[in-house]
Scaffold this motif. Sequence first.
Motif, short mmCIF file in Angstrom:
data_model
loop_
_atom_site.label_atom_id
_atom_site.label_comp_id
_atom_site.label_asym_id
_atom_site.label_seq_id
_atom_site.Cartn_x
_atom_site.Cartn_y
_atom_site.Cartn_z
N GLY A 207 -11.06 9.51 1.07
CA GLY A 207 -10.04 8.48 1.14
C GLY A 207 -10.10 7.58 -0.07
N PRO A 208 -9.06 6.80 -0.31
CA PRO A 208 -9.08 5.86 -1.44
C PRO A 208 -10.24 4.88 -1.33
CG PRO A 208 -6.86 6.08 -0.55
CD PRO A 208 -7.78 6.78 0.41
N MET B 255 -8.54 10.37 -9.18
CA MET B 255 -7.20 9.79 -9.15
C MET B 255 -7.37 8.27 -9.01
SD MET B 255 -3.83 10.32 -8.91
CE MET B 255 -3.28 11.73 -7.96
N LEU C 41 -5.48 4.89 -8.12
CA LEU C 41 -4.28 4.46 -7.42
C LEU C 41 -4.12 2.95 -7.50
CD1 LEU C 41 -4.84 6.63 -4.23
CD2 LEU C 41 -2.91 6.90 -5.78
N PHE D 234 1.90 2.10 -2.37
CA PHE D 234 1.13 2.76 -3.42
C PHE D 234 2.02 3.40 -4.47
CE2 PHE D 234 -3.34 2.93 -2.22
CZ PHE D 234 -3.30 2.48 -0.91
N GLY D 235 1.49 3.44 -5.69
CA GLY D 235 2.07 4.30 -6.70
C GLY D 235 1.54 5.71 -6.52
N ASN D 236 1.97 6.62 -7.39
CA ASN D 236 1.53 8.00 -7.29
C ASN D 236 0.27 8.29 -8.11
OD1 ASN D 236 3.27 9.09 -5.36
ND2 ASN D 236 4.91 9.30 -6.86
N ARG E 233 -4.11 10.52 -12.71
CA ARG E 233 -5.21 11.47 -12.56
C ARG E 233 -5.97 11.55 -13.87
NH1 ARG E 233 -7.12 14.62 -9.05
NH2 ARG E 233 -5.32 14.49 -7.67
N TYR F 81 -1.28 5.53 7.20
CA TYR F 81 -0.66 6.07 6.00
C TYR F 81 -0.71 7.58 6.03
CZ TYR F 81 -0.90 1.37 4.03
OH TYR F 81 -0.74 0.04 3.81
N GLN G 105 -0.58 10.95 3.34
CA GLN G 105 -0.75 11.29 1.93
C GLN G 105 -0.60 12.79 1.72
OE1 GLN G 105 -4.54 10.41 0.00
NE2 GLN G 105 -3.49 10.06 -1.94
N SER H 39 -1.55 14.98 -4.64
CA SER H 39 -1.07 14.43 -5.92
C SER H 39 -0.06 13.29 -5.75
CB SER H 39 -0.45 15.53 -6.79
OG SER H 39 -1.41 16.52 -7.08
N GLN H 40 -0.06 12.66 -4.58
CA GLN H 40 0.78 11.49 -4.37
C GLN H 40 -0.06 10.36 -3.80
OE1 GLN H 40 4.38 12.12 -2.15
NE2 GLN H 40 4.81 14.08 -3.11
N GLY H 41 0.44 9.13 -3.94
CA GLY H 41 -0.24 8.02 -3.30
C GLY H 41 0.06 8.00 -1.82
N PRO H 42 -0.79 7.34 -1.04
CA PRO H 42 -0.52 7.21 0.39
C PRO H 42 0.81 6.51 0.65
CG PRO H 42 -2.78 6.58 -0.10
CD PRO H 42 -2.08 6.73 -1.41
N PHE I 265 3.16 4.51 3.57
CA PHE I 265 3.13 3.75 4.82
C PHE I 265 3.90 4.48 5.92
CE2 PHE I 265 3.18 0.18 7.61
CZ PHE I 265 4.46 0.10 8.15
N TYR J 274 -4.36 8.51 7.21
CA TYR J 274 -5.40 7.49 7.13
C TYR J 274 -5.08 6.31 8.03
CZ TYR J 274 -6.96 9.79 2.84
OH TYR J 274 -7.42 10.70 1.93
N PHE K 38 -10.31 2.17 3.14
CA PHE K 38 -9.88 3.36 3.86
C PHE K 38 -11.08 4.19 4.33
CE2 PHE K 38 -5.28 3.77 3.13
CZ PHE K 38 -5.09 2.78 2.20
N GLY K 39 -10.88 4.93 5.40
CA GLY K 39 -11.84 5.93 5.83
C GLY K 39 -11.54 7.25 5.15
N SER K 40 -12.09 8.32 5.68
CA SER K 40 -11.93 9.64 5.06
C SER K 40 -10.66 10.36 5.49
CB SER K 40 -13.13 10.52 5.38
OG SER K 40 -14.29 9.96 4.80
N ARG L 74 -7.06 15.40 8.25
CA ARG L 74 -6.21 16.41 7.63
C ARG L 74 -5.47 17.16 8.73
NH1 ARG L 74 -6.25 18.11 2.58
NH2 ARG L 74 -8.18 16.92 2.26
#
Lengths: 115, 112
Positions: free
Chosen positions: A42-43, A89, A91, A106-108, A111, B36, B38, B41-44, B46, B87, B102-104, B107
Amino acid sequence: DTGVSQNPRHKITKRGQNVTFRCDPISEHNRLYWYRQTLGQGPEFLTYFQNEAQLEKSRLLSDRFSAERPKGSFSTLEIQRTEQGDSAMYLCATRRAGQSNSPLHFGNGTRLTVT
Amino acid sequence: LAKTTQPISMDSYEGQEVNITCSHNNIATNDYITWYQQFPSQGPRFIIQGYKTKVTNEVASLFIPADRKSSTLSLPRVSLSDTAVYYCLVGDMQTGRRALTFGSGTRLQVQP
């Protein structure tokens, strides 16, 4: 597009070089957050700003990491003397402080690959 | 900081309802619960946010029991495009004085 914008999207650099990433927030969002995300995780929170004030920076990964938000608008995250372990990545997220129903946007991400 | 625990992964089929539960035993009075989504290759992105009881929007529902020590994200009739990582984020959205961690994540794999 009025979302959070991050540049560049991708950055490849050699070990030891410095890199800087930029985040442009949604207008009127006074809180800005930086996160790092590695594969399968996670982030991970790094730091955040309220306007131009950096309110939390103890979670920055090392003294090679620094962030600024000089005029309370865009922000930059700099990594000096990059290491291969910095590959991830990065963010940026923003929100409007003082409103409990204002979530993070969030933005994308950028990387980073350190070779 | 409110630590969150979620299942690592879940599998479902198209058209089914999916419920993902998040545990947050040390949630604080000012903390809100936000979910969230995700994609790679993108941000989370909402999905939904709540403080207590039930919240529903056009894409999901969020159920929060009275003790607020857990929450359940409910996705009705999932499709292949719902395959993503989800998440649960618990944090002080009122004052925002503490870091939002955030947690993990969970999936979710949706099969045809």
